[in-house]
Scaffold this active site. Structure first.
Site, PDB file in Angstrom:
ATOM      1  N   CYS A  97      -8.587  -4.719  -2.043  1.00  0.00           N
ATOM      2  CA  CYS A  97      -7.341  -5.032  -1.334  1.00  0.00           C
ATOM      3  C   CYS A  97      -7.444  -4.823   0.173  1.00  0.00           C
ATOM      4  CB  CYS A  97      -6.201  -4.202  -1.902  1.00  0.00           C
ATOM      5  SG  CYS A  97      -6.058  -4.324  -3.691  1.00  0.00           S
ATOM      6  N   HIS A 105       0.755  -1.085   3.499  1.00  0.00           N
ATOM      7  CA  HIS A 105       0.109  -1.653   2.316  1.00  0.00           C
ATOM      8  C   HIS A 105       1.170  -1.836   1.237  1.00  0.00           C
ATOM      9  CE1 HIS A 105      -3.136  -2.817  -0.221  1.00  0.00           C
ATOM     10  NE2 HIS A 105      -2.962  -1.822  -1.081  1.00  0.00           N
ATOM     11  N   GLU A 130       0.712   6.661   0.704  1.00  0.00           N
ATOM     12  CA  GLU A 130       0.687   6.013   2.017  1.00  0.00           C
ATOM     13  C   GLU A 130       1.724   6.654   2.933  1.00  0.00           C
ATOM     14  OE1 GLU A 130       0.682   1.600   4.156  1.00  0.00           O
ATOM     15  OE2 GLU A 130       1.281   1.764   2.045  1.00  0.00           O
ATOM     16  N   LYS A 189       4.975  -7.238   1.039  1.00  0.00           N
ATOM     17  CA  LYS A 189       4.635  -7.528  -0.357  1.00  0.00           C
ATOM     18  C   LYS A 189       5.885  -7.580  -1.232  1.00  0.00           C
ATOM     19  CE  LYS A 189      -0.103  -5.652  -0.363  1.00  0.00           C
ATOM     20  NZ  LYS A 189      -0.196  -5.189   1.039  1.00  0.00           N
ATOM     21  N   HIS A 232       1.465  -9.083  -4.149  1.00  0.00           N
ATOM     22  CA  HIS A 232       0.211  -8.511  -3.658  1.00  0.00           C
ATOM     23  C   HIS A 232      -0.911  -9.521  -3.831  1.00  0.00           C
ATOM     24  CE1 HIS A 232      -2.894  -5.926  -2.523  1.00  0.00           C
ATOM     25  NE2 HIS A 232      -2.791  -4.949  -3.422  1.00  0.00           N
ATOM     26  N   PHE A 273      -8.738  -0.675  -3.976  1.00  0.00           N
ATOM     27  CA  PHE A 273      -9.468  -0.032  -5.063  1.00  0.00           C
ATOM     28  C   PHE A 273     -10.882   0.300  -4.571  1.00  0.00           C
ATOM     29  CE2 PHE A 273      -7.203  -1.859  -9.087  1.00  0.00           C
ATOM     30  CZ  PHE A 273      -6.082  -1.102  -8.782  1.00  0.00           C
TER      31      PHE A 273
END
Length: 417
Positions: A169, A308, A319, A339, A344, A403
């Site tokens: 990502c 994110h 985050e 998002k 996403h 990830f």
């Protein structure tokens, strides 16, 4: 001596608009692109929502047969950015009219996963139908993640560095950050930089759903709801975003319009877990701090953070913790997650969100986090809930956390002579 790097072109394909103008109108309207999956059967699935790209037509049916859907959308977005930047160096153009040297024009284009839709289709042909001779000769060039950079470079006659950085990502943000550094240190004059992703196929969707990473609601308005107490997973999206990065003097010499300047990039690793973020947000915080240091600014000078913000319980919590480490426990910096509207895009997210940040800075408008109806009492930052706001944006930061523990942050600055 380092060079200044500016943004001179932008292009997108997204679940909320297949060009920059349409996408931005959706952002301002707070309109999401989420609904029940239509691409394939979701019977029995734990998740049923996706942010699909609608009414998209690559246009060249013959060429489309040789390009995975992610590559098609990447090409469309890159072509829009190329035209928007007013670049001229195509194979059909008169070399005497070129305004960029093809040998100093690069492409940094990436995907987090590659052409998995193509791969799944070929598995059906070869395995389910029991014929090993049915596999397409185009399978490998259609599924490899670096096909995006290769195909765009051929399409635009870009003969400089052609790179693919695949980091889940964080792919798009790392790709743009590394392109920025290439120009900053004088290796290229212009780079088309961005990312794309389309993994809306049965096996990939099933894998994410069974990981319990995706939202399990049947209400599209309550599916991608970052920072909300009721959030329970992300919504898988698809699309592409590309920006033209250019050395400042080169851009001025050809009279290019300048959207803004790119001034900072940070990258780090959590070195913690293959899918879960580090709970204290240390890696993400270090990444943001590195970007601030390269930009030569303090945290207090950031006007807006594009988070994110995936709508998973862990990401949004960790985050937020990371932002507090860098910006202070009581920071008032606005931080929203687009998002909530686009879903996403995985590897494509950083590219699309870089375009959104560029537009936000130029338009003086902070995008909202839509669907944030039930604030999580543990999350107390300014997430710009539901309604965007007008604001003077001097510095804008975009975060991507992938990830594998991959973290990326980039910073744009309002352009000044």
């Amino acid at each position: 001596m380092t060079k200044r790097v500016v943004v001179t072109g932008i292009g997108v394909v997204s679940p909320i608009g297949n060009n920059v103008e349409d996408m931005w109108e959706s952002i301002k309207a707070g309109r999401h692109g989420i609904g029940v999956v239509t691409r394939f059967s979701i019977e029995g699935s734990k998740a049923i929502m996706a942010a699909e790209v609608k009414d998209y037509d690559f246009g060249d049916r013959r060429a489309a047969k040789r390009l995975d859907r992610s590559n098609q959308m990447a090409m469309t977005a890159a072509r829009e950015a190329y035209a928007d930047a007013g670049l001229v160096c195509g194979k059909d153009d008169d070399p005497e009219t070129y305004n960029v040297d093809p040998n100093r024009f690069g492409v940094y284009g990436s995907s987090g996963i590659g052409g998995i839709c193509t791969f799944e289709n070929e598995v059906v042909k070869c395995v389910e139908k029991g014929n090993m001779n049915r596999g397409s000769a185009m399978l490998v060039p259609m599924m490899m993640p670096n096909a995006i950079a290769g195909n765009i470079s051929m399409d635009l006659n870009a003969k400089g560095p052609s790179m693919c950085i695949s980091s889940a990502c964080a792919t798009g943000t790392h790709t743009i950050g590394e392109a920025f550094r290439n120009i900053k240190y004088g290796y290229s004059d212009v780079i088309m930089a961005g990312s794309a992703e389309s993994v809306l196929s049965p096996v990939a969707y099933s894998g994410f759903a069974n990981m319990t990473a995706m939202a399990s609601t049947d209400d599209p308005d309550r599916a991608s709801i970052p920072f909300d107490a009721d959030r329970n997973g992300f919504v898988l999206g698809e699309g592409a975003g590309f920006i033209v990065l250019e050395e400042l003097e080169h851009a001025l010499a050809r009279g290019a319009r300048i959207y803004g300047e790119m001034v900072g990039y940070g990258a780090s690793s959590d070195a913690y877990h293959i899918t879960m973020p580090e709970p204290e947000g240390e890696g993400a915080a270090r990444c943001m701090q590195l970007a601030l240091e390269e930009a030569g600014i303090s945290a207090g000078e950031i006007s807006y953070i594009n988070a994110h913000g995936t709508s998973t319980p862990y990401n949004d919590k960790f985050e937020t913790a990371a932002v507090k480490k860098v910006f202070g426990e009581n920071t008032k910096v606005p931080m929203s997650s687009t998002k909530s509207m686009t879903g996403h895009l995985l590897g494509g997210a950083g590219g699309l969100e870089a375009v959104i940040c560029t537009k936000a800075m130029v338009e003086g408008y902070i995008p909202p986090t839509v669907g944030l109806k039930n604030p999580d009492p543990e999350l107390d930052l300014d997430y710009v809930p539901n309604q965007g706001r007008d604001a003077e944006l001097e510095y804008v930061m975009s975060n991507s956390l992938g990830f594998g523990g991959h973290n990326g942050s980039i910073i744009f600055k309002k352009y000044e002579d």
